[in-house]
Design an enzyme around this catalytic site. Structure first.
Site, PDB file in Angstrom:
ATOM      1  N   ASP A  31      -5.570   2.140  41.044  1.00  0.00           N
ATOM      2  CA  ASP A  31      -5.858   0.947  41.181  1.00  0.00           C
ATOM      3  C   ASP A  31      -7.897   0.795  41.576  1.00  0.00           C
ATOM      4  O   ASP A  31      -8.096   2.342  42.025  1.00  0.00           O
ATOM      5  CB  ASP A  31      -5.207   0.731  42.160  1.00  0.00           C
ATOM      6  CG  ASP A  31      -4.986  -0.928  43.072  1.00  0.00           C
ATOM      7  OD1 ASP A  31      -6.345  -1.356  43.052  1.00  0.00           O
ATOM      8  OD2 ASP A  31      -4.293  -1.688  42.998  1.00  0.00           O
ATOM      9  N   ILE A  32      -8.467   0.289  41.778  1.00  0.00           N
ATOM     10  CA  ILE A  32      -9.743   0.533  41.976  1.00  0.00           C
ATOM     11  C   ILE A  32      -9.867   0.085  43.267  1.00  0.00           C
ATOM     12  O   ILE A  32     -11.251  -0.162  44.067  1.00  0.00           O
ATOM     13  CB  ILE A  32     -10.213  -0.636  40.792  1.00  0.00           C
ATOM     14  CG1 ILE A  32     -10.336  -1.948  41.685  1.00  0.00           C
ATOM     15  CG2 ILE A  32     -10.623  -0.322  39.139  1.00  0.00           C
ATOM     16  CD1 ILE A  32     -11.356  -3.325  40.557  1.00  0.00           C
ATOM     17  N   ASN A  90       4.444  -7.211  43.618  1.00  0.00           N
ATOM     18  CA  ASN A  90       4.442  -8.059  44.832  1.00  0.00           C
ATOM     19  C   ASN A  90       5.373  -8.984  43.493  1.00  0.00           C
ATOM     20  O   ASN A  90       4.369  -9.082  42.387  1.00  0.00           O
ATOM     21  CB  ASN A  90       3.228  -8.270  44.596  1.00  0.00           C
ATOM     22  CG  ASN A  90       2.644  -6.558  45.775  1.00  0.00           C
ATOM     23  OD1 ASN A  90       3.680  -6.877  46.685  1.00  0.00           O
ATOM     24  ND2 ASN A  90       1.392  -6.301  45.530  1.00  0.00           N
ATOM     25  N   GLY A  96       0.966 -11.217  47.591  1.00  0.00           N
ATOM     26  CA  GLY A  96      -0.151 -10.110  47.948  1.00  0.00           C
ATOM     27  C   GLY A  96      -1.213  -9.706  46.276  1.00  0.00           C
ATOM     28  O   GLY A  96      -1.091  -9.396  45.693  1.00  0.00           O
ATOM     29  N   HIS A 103       3.539  -5.985  37.263  1.00  0.00           N
ATOM     30  CA  HIS A 103       2.875  -4.382  37.754  1.00  0.00           C
ATOM     31  C   HIS A 103       3.433  -3.655  38.605  1.00  0.00           C
ATOM     32  O   HIS A 103       3.899  -4.186  39.937  1.00  0.00           O
ATOM     33  CB  HIS A 103       1.770  -4.554  37.666  1.00  0.00           C
ATOM     34  CG  HIS A 103       0.675  -5.087  38.367  1.00  0.00           C
ATOM     35  ND1 HIS A 103       0.774  -6.514  38.554  1.00  0.00           N
ATOM     36  CD2 HIS A 103       0.384  -3.902  39.715  1.00  0.00           C
ATOM     37  CE1 HIS A 103      -0.054  -6.347  39.724  1.00  0.00           C
ATOM     38  NE2 HIS A 103      -0.258  -5.940  40.484  1.00  0.00           N
ATOM     39  N   HIS A 105       3.190  -0.696  41.737  1.00  0.00           N
ATOM     40  CA  HIS A 105       1.879   0.013  42.285  1.00  0.00           C
ATOM     41  C   HIS A 105       2.686   1.340  42.953  1.00  0.00           C
ATOM     42  O   HIS A 105       3.835   1.223  43.909  1.00  0.00           O
ATOM     43  CB  HIS A 105       1.806  -0.660  43.426  1.00  0.00           C
ATOM     44  CG  HIS A 105       0.326  -2.287  43.283  1.00  0.00           C
ATOM     45  ND1 HIS A 105      -0.650  -1.709  43.934  1.00  0.00           N
ATOM     46  CD2 HIS A 105       1.875  -3.130  43.486  1.00  0.00           C
ATOM     47  CE1 HIS A 105      -0.717  -4.075  43.660  1.00  0.00           C
ATOM     48  NE2 HIS A 105       0.133  -3.929  43.704  1.00  0.00           N
TER      49      HIS A 105
END
Length: 117
Positions: A31-32, A90, A96, A103, A105
């Protein structure tokens, strides 16, 4: 959906991002904007906008996301019970969600309090 999401562009190699994991159904990358020392996004290659939009024919893809999470956690050394990791999906803005491409997390590397958020 006519315009590609950032995740599709990464999967299609239009945006460079080192992949943490990839197979025929799934791609994963860091994740960026990480929320933990380890924060990997596990993305289906097939566009499913949200988990609630998944259909019966997406069952194999949904399972592949969770199986990939275990493989990635093992690879990154966060799978043992004394360490552990959290998976988050999410659905919608209030949850969020910022990219309309489902996807998972994978978060690890710090104490993840409960309840979240």
């Amino acid at each position: 959906m006519s315009e590609k999401t950032i995740f599709q562009k990464i999967i299609d190699r239009e945006i460079p991002a080192p992949l943490v994991y990839e197979d025929e159904l799934v791609a994963a990358f860091n994740d960026i904007n990480p929320q933990a020392p380890t924060h990997v996004l596990i993305v289906p290659k097939k566009v499913i906008p949200r988990v609630g939009d998944a259909e019966a024919e997406d069952q194999a893809t949904l399972g592949a996301l969770l199986l990939a999470a275990g493989k990635i956690a093992d690879k990154l050394g966060v799978k043992p019970r004394d360490k552990g990791f959290r998976l988050v999906i999410n659905h919608g803005k209030d949850a969020g969600e910022t990219v309309p491409h489902m996807h998972v997390h994978l978060l690890a590397g710090r104490d993840l309090a409960w309840p979240p958020g």
